[in-house]
Design a protein around this motif. Sequence first.
Motif, short mmCIF file in Angstrom:
data_model
loop_
_atom_site.label_atom_id
_atom_site.label_comp_id
_atom_site.label_asym_id
_atom_site.label_seq_id
_atom_site.Cartn_x
_atom_site.Cartn_y
_atom_site.Cartn_z
N ALA A 124 42.29 125.60 61.88
CA ALA A 124 42.73 126.69 62.78
C ALA A 124 41.73 127.84 62.78
O ALA A 124 42.01 128.93 62.26
CB ALA A 124 44.12 127.17 62.38
N PHE A 145 46.33 131.98 69.70
CA PHE A 145 46.99 131.02 68.82
C PHE A 145 47.64 129.91 69.64
O PHE A 145 47.57 128.73 69.27
CB PHE A 145 48.04 131.73 67.96
CG PHE A 145 47.43 132.61 66.90
CD1 PHE A 145 47.12 132.10 65.65
CD2 PHE A 145 47.16 133.95 67.16
CE1 PHE A 145 46.54 132.90 64.68
CE2 PHE A 145 46.60 134.76 66.20
CZ PHE A 145 46.29 134.24 64.95
N LEU A 205 50.38 126.84 56.62
CA LEU A 205 50.19 128.28 56.78
C LEU A 205 50.29 129.00 55.45
O LEU A 205 50.68 130.17 55.40
CB LEU A 205 51.24 128.84 57.76
CG LEU A 205 51.52 128.00 59.02
CD1 LEU A 205 52.61 128.67 59.86
CD2 LEU A 205 50.25 127.82 59.83
N GLU A 237 45.61 126.33 58.62
CA GLU A 237 45.02 127.66 58.70
C GLU A 237 43.72 127.71 57.90
O GLU A 237 43.52 126.97 56.94
CB GLU A 237 45.99 128.72 58.16
CG GLU A 237 46.79 129.43 59.24
CD GLU A 237 45.89 130.17 60.25
OE1 GLU A 237 44.80 130.64 59.86
OE2 GLU A 237 46.28 130.26 61.41
N LYS A 238 42.83 128.60 58.35
CA LYS A 238 41.56 128.77 57.66
C LYS A 238 41.83 129.45 56.30
O LYS A 238 42.83 130.15 56.15
CB LYS A 238 40.59 129.61 58.51
CG LYS A 238 41.15 130.97 58.95
CD LYS A 238 41.13 131.99 57.85
CE LYS A 238 41.93 133.20 58.16
NZ LYS A 238 42.15 134.03 56.94
N ILE A 254 51.22 135.10 59.01
CA ILE A 254 50.57 134.35 60.08
C ILE A 254 51.52 133.41 60.78
O ILE A 254 51.25 132.96 61.91
CB ILE A 254 49.36 133.57 59.51
CG1 ILE A 254 48.40 133.14 60.63
CG2 ILE A 254 49.82 132.36 58.71
CD1 ILE A 254 47.75 134.28 61.37
N HIS A 283 52.11 131.35 64.96
CA HIS A 283 52.27 129.91 65.14
C HIS A 283 53.65 129.58 65.70
O HIS A 283 53.78 128.74 66.61
CB HIS A 283 52.05 129.19 63.82
CG HIS A 283 50.62 129.09 63.41
ND1 HIS A 283 49.87 127.95 63.57
CD2 HIS A 283 49.79 130.01 62.84
CE1 HIS A 283 48.64 128.16 63.12
NE2 HIS A 283 48.57 129.40 62.67
#
Length: 345
Positions: free
Chosen positions: A119, A288, A69, A92-93, A18, A22
Amino acid sequence: MRSRSGRPRVGLIGTGGISAAHIAGWQVLGSDLTLYSRSGARAAAERVGARAAATVGELIEGSDIVGILTPPATHREYALAALAAGRHVVCEKPLGRTVAEAIDIAAAAATSAGVLFPAHVVRYFPAYAEARARVAAGEIGEVLATRFLRAGTAPPAGAWFYDEAASGGIIMDQLVHDLDQARWFAGEVTEVYARRTTGTTGTASGSGEPPAPVHTAAVTLTHASGATSQVTGYWGPPGLEFTTGFDLHGTTAALRHSTLDARSLTLDPTGTGEAAYIPAGDPADSPFTAQLRDLLAAIDGAPARVEPFDGVVSVAIAQAALESVHTRGPVAVDERELRSAVHTR
């Protein structure tokens, strides 16, 4: 919130998959980037023209904005350290691996000089953002039922995603996106009922490849308004095309979207809506990047599309779904109790 060069100082913890989105977004926004991870940070930094920090503490000290992240079980540790130092945080989720961890993070943000930004990037994907605006404008009347689908190739066998203690599995890692969306469109959730199946898919005879993991989950939500939502996720075999979609049914019309549909967003029965394709290619148009712009605006005092409490509630709904899987019964969610917990920590 600027380095000597006048650019935002951003430190990212984690250089996994991920991180690419970002990094690209922050580069579009002209940031001064520093990276840290337990392994691979130096190579990643050299690849993108950033600096590598030797420790988390060094990264936080040299940053104004910290991006987390890493796997969910580490979010609380890193977020609390950054918020205690007065740094702004984009996480981040899911915000935390458990409700208690998410509440701790949100409570710390409430007394920190830093802004906390969960996020939940799906809120910034064009079709979802457009549908939200049209629902808010009353285009489908009162929302009665919603349905969300998210499907794609499963993570590699043995990856940390399958460790429920670390990630929460398919429900906490993948479906948390759509659990947040269901609440965004249909309002407060009061009850959750979920089922999950696991298995493997065979490979061609004689290929020598191990069977690929297959996980599915279906979560039914009851909303305070009386509306219901069905959220389905699928980690499937290698090569499966990544697909998302939704159906939003109201008292006067329905909005539908699927990434497999060239029209992208359609309105029934009153006609076809404008196409709202997910951006591809240019990081400047990425959802994003859009969410990072929203974070910068929030730091300057503007209202954000995602608030810390949204991150807490999405974790609570996902955790209730995991509990329902194990108990095989419905599980209640109480947003007032959650909000009170955040404020009393």
